[in-house]
Design a protein around this motif. Structure first.
Motif, PDB file in Angstrom:
ATOM      1  N   LYS A  50       0.836  -1.207   0.000  1.00 44.62           N
ATOM      2  CA  LYS A  50       0.000   0.000   0.000  1.00 44.62           C
ATOM      3  C   LYS A  50       0.869   1.254   0.000  1.00 44.62           C
ATOM      4  O   LYS A  50       0.675   2.174  -0.807  1.00 44.62           O
ATOM      5  N   SER A  51       1.849   1.299   0.894  1.00 42.66           N
ATOM      6  CA  SER A  51       2.726   2.464   0.985  1.00 42.66           C
ATOM      7  C   SER A  51       3.772   2.487  -0.123  1.00 42.66           C
ATOM      8  O   SER A  51       4.105   3.548  -0.663  1.00 42.66           O
ATOM      9  N   LEU A  52       4.299   1.309  -0.473  1.00 43.52           N
ATOM     10  CA  LEU A  52       5.325   1.248  -1.512  1.00 43.52           C
ATOM     11  C   LEU A  52       4.795   1.736  -2.854  1.00 43.52           C
ATOM     12  O   LEU A  52       5.463   2.486  -3.571  1.00 43.52           O
ATOM     13  N   TRP A  53       3.578   1.291  -3.213  1.00 46.08           N
ATOM     14  CA  TRP A  53       3.014   1.699  -4.502  1.00 46.08           C
ATOM     15  C   TRP A  53       2.714   3.202  -4.511  1.00 46.08           C
ATOM     16  O   TRP A  53       2.921   3.877  -5.518  1.00 46.08           O
ATOM     17  N   LYS A  58       4.518   8.746  -6.347  1.00 48.45           N
ATOM     18  CA  LYS A  58       5.069  10.074  -6.056  1.00 48.45           C
ATOM     19  C   LYS A  58       6.409  10.270  -6.760  1.00 48.45           C
ATOM     20  O   LYS A  58       6.713  11.350  -7.269  1.00 48.45           O
ATOM     21  N   GLU A  59       7.221   9.236  -6.793  1.00 45.40           N
ATOM     22  CA  GLU A  59       8.528   9.323  -7.452  1.00 45.40           C
ATOM     23  C   GLU A  59       8.365   9.534  -8.956  1.00 45.40           C
ATOM     24  O   GLU A  59       9.111  10.312  -9.565  1.00 45.40           O
ATOM     25  N   PRO A  65       6.864  15.948 -13.975  1.00 38.24           N
ATOM     26  CA  PRO A  65       6.023  16.966 -13.314  1.00 38.24           C
ATOM     27  C   PRO A  65       4.690  17.231 -14.010  1.00 38.24           C
ATOM     28  O   PRO A  65       3.765  17.743 -13.366  1.00 38.24           O
ATOM     29  N   HIS A  66       4.578  16.854 -15.284  1.00 42.94           N
ATOM     30  CA  HIS A  66       3.312  17.091 -15.997  1.00 42.94           C
ATOM     31  C   HIS A  66       2.294  15.985 -15.749  1.00 42.94           C
ATOM     32  O   HIS A  66       1.162  16.055 -16.215  1.00 42.94           O
ATOM     33  N   PHE A 336       8.318   1.881 -15.280  1.00 44.37           N
ATOM     34  CA  PHE A 336       8.959   2.430 -14.085  1.00 44.37           C
ATOM     35  C   PHE A 336       8.720   1.528 -12.879  1.00 44.37           C
ATOM     36  O   PHE A 336       9.638   1.260 -12.096  1.00 44.37           O
ATOM     37  N   MET A 337       7.492   1.044 -12.742  1.00 43.86           N
ATOM     38  CA  MET A 337       7.133   0.184 -11.609  1.00 43.86           C
ATOM     39  C   MET A 337       7.908  -1.133 -11.610  1.00 43.86           C
ATOM     40  O   MET A 337       8.131  -1.738 -10.562  1.00 43.86           O
TER      41      MET A 337
END
Length: 426
Positions: A50-53, A58-59, A65-66, A336-337
């Motif tokens: 939950k927190s890792l995803w 956020k990363e 930024p878009h 990315f994941m």
């Protein structure tokens, strides 16, 4: 059936999938990338994922930024219901968790999933074939895996010792005897989320694998016949277990991950074991007190005289698929994941098992190492039946096995009911 859930989720879906509309232009009038909102659905409601995803999202936003990532996180049954509405509405989110198999195929056939073969060609060699296989169809890739594993028995070592059980049962008859020993010692043998149905189908599926064999399950997908003697025999063994009344009180109304559900019942020492996938330790720790070093794992037993191999594994993993109309940033996020540096953090935390080659050393938990080792040496592999088969067939498997466990359907009726739905879908 999940009709009420489906109808309720449909309203949410139709209101919440704006991110899956027309792809955004690559740049704004000023030359900078146009703002993009990605709708991401997943079902990792427990820690550490939950927190890792959330951190990964956020990363990615920081690097892009878009891009804004809007996550919708649901527990298993609500998530399945919401996925069902995808086909009904014809409007998929940009990124969504998938188990692959027959459910993903139906979504592909409905034109809801993007073929990302060309976009991910550069990273495909990084994945293990077993992890990737559920997301590839007819030579094309429709998703990338984030987890793979197998279902087995997670048990409380202290409660086994209390019942005088000194080693994990290797055969089904020994397993039934151990259930009797646990009951005699005043211990509830098994926790089951009867309300959610999918955990119960694990028993019938594994017994069908052990008795009829993997080829029989594959053949049943072709000839739509689940009434053959070996399938009935699997049902008879489920009934033999249910007749021992091994489950916790109120199991028919119990959920899986709630504070009073299947996982917490084991985690809090109120039942000796549960048949569950590789995520069990993290959900147990999240839902209850956690067993620590008292938690053990053993593979589903063999069945004497059965045609299936005791080394055949049943389970699946998880992956990320991309909606047909999603912008290119959706594929970028999926890649990315699943980069080694990002994904291995989830492996180290015990949230998932390796899907990338060379990632095995990141597995720290001894029980998960055992699962990974068994999986690596498995003689065959069967995806969850409620994902391997078309959705309506998988749902009928879950419903029929639940009725069998509740004592309202016979083993013969289970086979007939599943066959009827399979033929209508075929």
């Amino acid at each position: 059936m999940r009709r009420s859930l489906v109808l309720a989720a449909a309203v949410v879906l139709l209101a919440g999938c704006s991110g899956g509309g027309e792809p955004a232009p690559q740049q704004s009038a000023g030359g900078s990338p146009a703002k993009v909102t990605l709708e991401w659905w997943h079902l990792s409601t427990a820690e550490p994922l939950k927190s890792l995803w959330a951190q990964r999202a956020k990363e990615f936003e920081a690097k892009n930024p878009h891009v804004t990532i809007k996550a919708t996180v649901l527990e298993n049954e609500a998530y399945k219901a919401k996925l069902t509405t995808i086909t009904q509405s014809g409007n998929a989110p940009d990124i969504f968790a998938s188990w692959g198999g027959g459910v993903l195929k139906q979504q592909i056939d409905a034109g809801l999933v993007k073929d990302i073969s060309a976009d991910v060609a550069d990273v495909l060699p990084n994945f293990t074939p077993a992890a990737l296989s559920a997301y590839q169809l007819d030579g094309k890739t429709y998703g990338l895996p984030t987890d793979i594993g197998m279902v087995g028995f997670w048990y409380n070592k202290k409660l086994f010792e209390k019942a005088g059980i000194t080693e994990a049962p290797a055969t089904w008859s020994a397993f039934l005897e151990d259930v009797k020993k646990l009951k005699a010692a005043g211990v509830t043998p098994i926790a089951l989320a009867g309300k959610e149905k999918w955990p119960g189908h694990y028993y019938w599926a594994y017994l069908a694998m052990r008795i009829a064999g993997l080829d029989a399950l594959k053949q049943a997908a072709v000839d739509h016949d689940f009434t053959k003697p070996d399938f009935v025999a699997a049902g008879q063994q489920v009934k033999a277990l249910a007749d021992l009344q091994p489950f916790q009180k109120g199991f028919l109304g119990a959920a899986y991950s709630t504070p009073d559900g299947q996982s917490a019942t084991v985690s809090n020492g109120k039942a000796a074991m549960e048949l569950m996938g590789q995520w069990a330790p993290s959900v147990q720790a999240d839902a209850g007190k956690g067993l620590g070093d008292d938690l053990g794992f053993f593979a589903f037993p063999s069945v004497e005289g059965g045609k299936g191999s005791a080394g055949d594994a049943f389970g699946g993993g998880g992956g990320l698929a991309v909606g047909t109309d999603a912008p290119k940033e959706a594929v970028d996020f999926v890649k990315f994941m699943t980069e080694m540096g990002n994904h291995s953090k989830a492996v180290e935390a015990g949230g998932v098992l390796p899907v990338l080659k060379g990632e095995e050393s990141a597995v720290k938990d001894p029980n998960l190492k055992q699962v990974a080792t068994m999986l690596a040496s498995a003689s065959g592999y069967q995806l969850y039946l409620d994902q391997a088969y078309p959705p309506a067939v998988g749902q009928q498997v879950n419903d029929s096995v639940a009725e069998l466990i509740a004592g309202t359907k016979t083993p013969e009726e289970v086979g007939a009911d599943i066959s009827e739905v399979a033929k209508s879908e075929g």
